[in-house]
Design a protein around this motif. Structure first.
Motif, PDB file in Angstrom:
ATOM      1  N   PHE A  33       0.836  -1.205   0.000  1.00  0.00           N
ATOM      2  CA  PHE A  33       0.000   0.000   0.000  1.00  0.00           C
ATOM      3  C   PHE A  33       0.874   1.260   0.000  1.00  0.00           C
ATOM      4  O   PHE A  33       0.637   2.201  -0.771  1.00  0.00           O
ATOM      5  N   GLU A  34       1.890   1.281   0.854  1.00  0.00           N
ATOM      6  CA  GLU A  34       2.764   2.459   0.930  1.00  0.00           C
ATOM      7  C   GLU A  34       3.528   2.665  -0.377  1.00  0.00           C
ATOM      8  O   GLU A  34       3.701   3.795  -0.836  1.00  0.00           O
ATOM      9  N   LEU A  35       3.980   1.579  -0.972  1.00  0.00           N
ATOM     10  CA  LEU A  35       4.756   1.685  -2.208  1.00  0.00           C
ATOM     11  C   LEU A  35       3.912   2.194  -3.374  1.00  0.00           C
ATOM     12  O   LEU A  35       4.419   2.849  -4.290  1.00  0.00           O
ATOM     13  N   LEU A  36       2.612   1.905  -3.338  1.00  0.00           N
ATOM     14  CA  LEU A  36       1.718   2.332  -4.423  1.00  0.00           C
ATOM     15  C   LEU A  36       1.088   3.695  -4.177  1.00  0.00           C
ATOM     16  O   LEU A  36       0.488   4.279  -5.067  1.00  0.00           O
ATOM     17  N   THR A  37       1.224   4.181  -2.941  1.00  0.00           N
ATOM     18  CA  THR A  37       0.630   5.477  -2.594  1.00  0.00           C
ATOM     19  C   THR A  37       1.640   6.597  -2.816  1.00  0.00           C
ATOM     20  O   THR A  37       2.795   6.475  -2.444  1.00  0.00           O
ATOM     21  N   SER A  38       1.186   7.682  -3.406  1.00  0.00           N
ATOM     22  CA  SER A  38       2.072   8.828  -3.611  1.00  0.00           C
ATOM     23  C   SER A  38       1.688   9.963  -2.673  1.00  0.00           C
ATOM     24  O   SER A  38       0.540  10.402  -2.653  1.00  0.00           O
ATOM     25  N   ASN A  39       2.661  10.386  -1.888  1.00  0.00           N
ATOM     26  CA  ASN A  39       2.482  11.559  -1.040  1.00  0.00           C
ATOM     27  C   ASN A  39       3.340  12.715  -1.538  1.00  0.00           C
ATOM     28  O   ASN A  39       3.884  13.500  -0.755  1.00  0.00           O
ATOM     29  N   GLU A  49      -1.552  14.134 -12.870  1.00  0.00           N
ATOM     30  CA  GLU A  49      -2.815  13.466 -13.208  1.00  0.00           C
ATOM     31  C   GLU A  49      -3.457  14.117 -14.424  1.00  0.00           C
ATOM     32  O   GLU A  49      -4.005  13.438 -15.294  1.00  0.00           O
ATOM     33  N   PHE A  50      -3.388  15.440 -14.474  1.00  0.00           N
ATOM     34  CA  PHE A  50      -3.958  16.168 -15.609  1.00  0.00           C
ATOM     35  C   PHE A  50      -3.213  15.833 -16.898  1.00  0.00           C
ATOM     36  O   PHE A  50      -3.800  15.750 -17.977  1.00  0.00           O
ATOM     37  N   GLN A  51      -1.892  15.597 -16.784  1.00  0.00           N
ATOM     38  CA  GLN A  51      -1.074  15.277 -17.940  1.00  0.00           C
ATOM     39  C   GLN A  51      -0.993  13.771 -18.205  1.00  0.00           C
ATOM     40  O   GLN A  51      -0.256  13.333 -19.088  1.00  0.00           O
ATOM     41  N   ASP A  52      -1.770  13.010 -17.451  1.00  0.00           N
ATOM     42  CA  ASP A  52      -1.808  11.558 -17.580  1.00  0.00           C
ATOM     43  C   ASP A  52      -0.422  10.950 -17.366  1.00  0.00           C
ATOM     44  O   ASP A  52      -0.004  10.024 -18.062  1.00  0.00           O
ATOM     45  N   GLN A  53       0.293  11.485 -16.364  1.00  0.00           N
ATOM     46  CA  GLN A  53       1.604  10.952 -16.002  1.00  0.00           C
ATOM     47  C   GLN A  53       1.515  10.265 -14.638  1.00  0.00           C
ATOM     48  O   GLN A  53       0.672  10.609 -13.814  1.00  0.00           O
ATOM     49  N   LYS A  54       2.401   9.319 -14.436  1.00  0.00           N
ATOM     50  CA  LYS A  54       2.388   8.549 -13.185  1.00  0.00           C
ATOM     51  C   LYS A  54       2.926   9.380 -12.029  1.00  0.00           C
ATOM     52  O   LYS A  54       3.952  10.055 -12.153  1.00  0.00           O
ATOM     53  N   ASN A  55       2.226   9.348 -10.913  1.00  0.00           N
ATOM     54  CA  ASN A  55       2.756   9.911  -9.678  1.00  0.00           C
ATOM     55  C   ASN A  55       3.638   8.853  -9.006  1.00  0.00           C
ATOM     56  O   ASN A  55       3.228   7.699  -8.846  1.00  0.00           O
ATOM     57  N   ILE A  56       4.819   9.254  -8.629  1.00  0.00           N
ATOM     58  CA  ILE A  56       5.785   8.298  -8.076  1.00  0.00           C
ATOM     59  C   ILE A  56       5.388   7.913  -6.658  1.00  0.00           C
ATOM     60  O   ILE A  56       5.091   8.771  -5.818  1.00  0.00           O
ATOM     61  N   GLY A  57       5.392   6.611  -6.408  1.00  0.00           N
ATOM     62  CA  GLY A  57       4.996   6.094  -5.096  1.00  0.00           C
ATOM     63  C   GLY A  57       6.006   6.434  -4.008  1.00  0.00           C
ATOM     64  O   GLY A  57       7.118   6.900  -4.265  1.00  0.00           O
ATOM     65  N   ASP A  58       5.586   6.188  -2.783  1.00  0.00           N
ATOM     66  CA  ASP A  58       6.434   6.499  -1.634  1.00  0.00           C
ATOM     67  C   ASP A  58       7.556   5.473  -1.487  1.00  0.00           C
ATOM     68  O   ASP A  58       7.512   4.375  -2.039  1.00  0.00           O
ATOM     69  N   HIS A  59       8.550   5.862  -0.713  1.00  0.00           N
ATOM     70  CA  HIS A  59       9.671   4.974  -0.396  1.00  0.00           C
ATOM     71  C   HIS A  59       9.448   4.359   0.990  1.00  0.00           C
ATOM     72  O   HIS A  59       9.020   5.043   1.924  1.00  0.00           O
TER      73      HIS A  59
END
Length: 393
Positions: A33-39, A49-59
């Protein structure tokens, strides 16, 4: 647009870190969950999100110590077994090695072999392996004897003739060593089977079971990872032979290396166990802290007085007993060795155990080691020494 996992240490961290294909295991599962969540910063997230780009997940930053893990991995060599190292004052798990291991970089290619391997290569022996505890269980037996004889356990005496016989059951001491006159401390330091069988025959079984339960044997263990459930198998109507075998760590009782690490940590701490954990903190991809684990007390497993006495017994094991290889170092150590028979056909077919800790006055490292099928070869206490030496030298 493709993504992949890369594990730079290969099979050294395989079981504890796990894999993320063909299902998930280890930290790959518990921290998914933490690895897939972006803070990431909120405006950055909205823009991507508007540019349809991936938000990098947390470490996820673990508590694992690369040097200690590597030392434990190499100390086991080609042997099957496991090593757990903890920081007793916080509950941090610094090392969790299981062998045989595998390369998590090639799980997909090797899945059929990994899933059917006769040595259960995917099994994390540190937390999921169940074994007879051998003489490490004398910690539990000694604690129960102390609880049943609070005023006079120090007056216990036994004359060891190298073996003990009751009815048609004879149990020898290791190598048929004749230990002679012993008290409880020397019985523990010498790992005298005959003396502990003698103690076991006189114990109250209900109390013995309660003491095992106090030490979390047979209970769900703390820690956010898959764990096997240990068991204390002695019942009140069992034979004297069963009592003797249980008291010296054979019989039907089963424990994991992780279980024994928790018991040892409570002794090192003066009776209480800190909640064990593997995730130190979580940050966003730029390094800002999202969450951090705060060490917390889990439970009292014994009293301060009981822990202090067991610590003294374990110190004697190093000073003049079966773990003397750890004496005379730049660090002080206390511990308990164990040899557990795994075959009904030969007493020479044995696993080797060691549990202990360093820096007796202010314990720094707790260790639990099992070497499967050592058969008189590599000793668990020698594995522990290599790990300790890597830390202090």
């Amino acid at each position: 647009g493709s993504e992949y996992r890369y594990y730079p240490y290969g099979d050294i961290f395989a079981h504890v870190v796990g894999y993320s294909v063909q299902g998930k295991s280890g930290l790959e599962s518990t921290a998914n969950f933490e690895l897939l969540t972006s803070n990431a910063f909120i405006l950055e997230k909205l823009k991507k999100e508007f540019q349809d780009q991936k938000n990098i997940g947390d470490h996820v930053v673990t508590t694992l110590d690369v040097d200690l893990q590597t030392a434990a991995y190499h100390a086991l060599g080609d042997n099957k077994g496991a090593v757990v190292v903890m920081e007793p004052s916080t509950g941090k798990i610094l090392t969790m090695v299981s062998k045989p291991s595998f390369d998590p970089n090639s799980v997909i290619e090797n899945w059929d072999w990994l899933n059917s391997d006769a040595d259960s290569i995917l099994l994390n022996r540190a937390t999921q392996g169940l074994y007879a505890p051998g003489s490490t269980f004398k910690i539990v037996t000694a604690l129960e004897y102390m609880r049943e004889h609070p005023e006079d356990y120090s007056a216990y005496t036994y004359e060891c003739a190298g073996e003990i016989t009751y009815e048609d059951t004879t149990i020898p001491c290791a190598g048929h060593n004749v230990h002679g006159a012993e008290d409880l401390s020397s019985s523990f330091a010498n790992s005298c089977n005959a003396s502990f069988c003698n103690i076991g025959m006189g114990l109250n079984i209900a109390g013995y079971r309660n003491t095992a339960k106090d030490l979390l044997i047979g209970s769900k263990l703390p820690g956010d990872f898959v764990k096997a459930k240990s068991s204390f198998a002695l019942e009140k109507n069992d034979s004297m032979a069963d009592r003797m075998m249980t008291a010296m760590g054979q019989g039907e009782t089963q424990v994991s290396p992780y279980q024994m690490a928790l018991i040892t940590a409570s002794i090192a701490n003066g009776g209480y166990l800190m909640r064990p954990y593997l995730i130190d903190l979580v940050t966003n991809y730029k390094g800002s802290i999202v969450s951090e684990t705060t060490p917390e007390k889990y439970a009292d497993l014994m009293t301060l007085a009981e822990a202090s006495q067991l610590k003294a017994y374990m110190t004697d094991v190093v000073n003049y007993g079966t773990a003397s290889v750890l004496s005379g170092q730049s660090y002080t150590a206390a511990g308990k060795t164990g040899t557990a028979e795994y075959s009904m056909e030969s007493s020479d077919q044995t696993h080797s155990w060691f549990v202990g800790f360093t820096n007796i006055d202010n314990p720094e490292l707790v260790i639990s080691v099992i070497v499967e099928e050592s058969n008189g070869g590599l000793r668990a206490v020698d594995v522990a020494k290599e790990v300790f030496d890597s830390y202090y030298y």
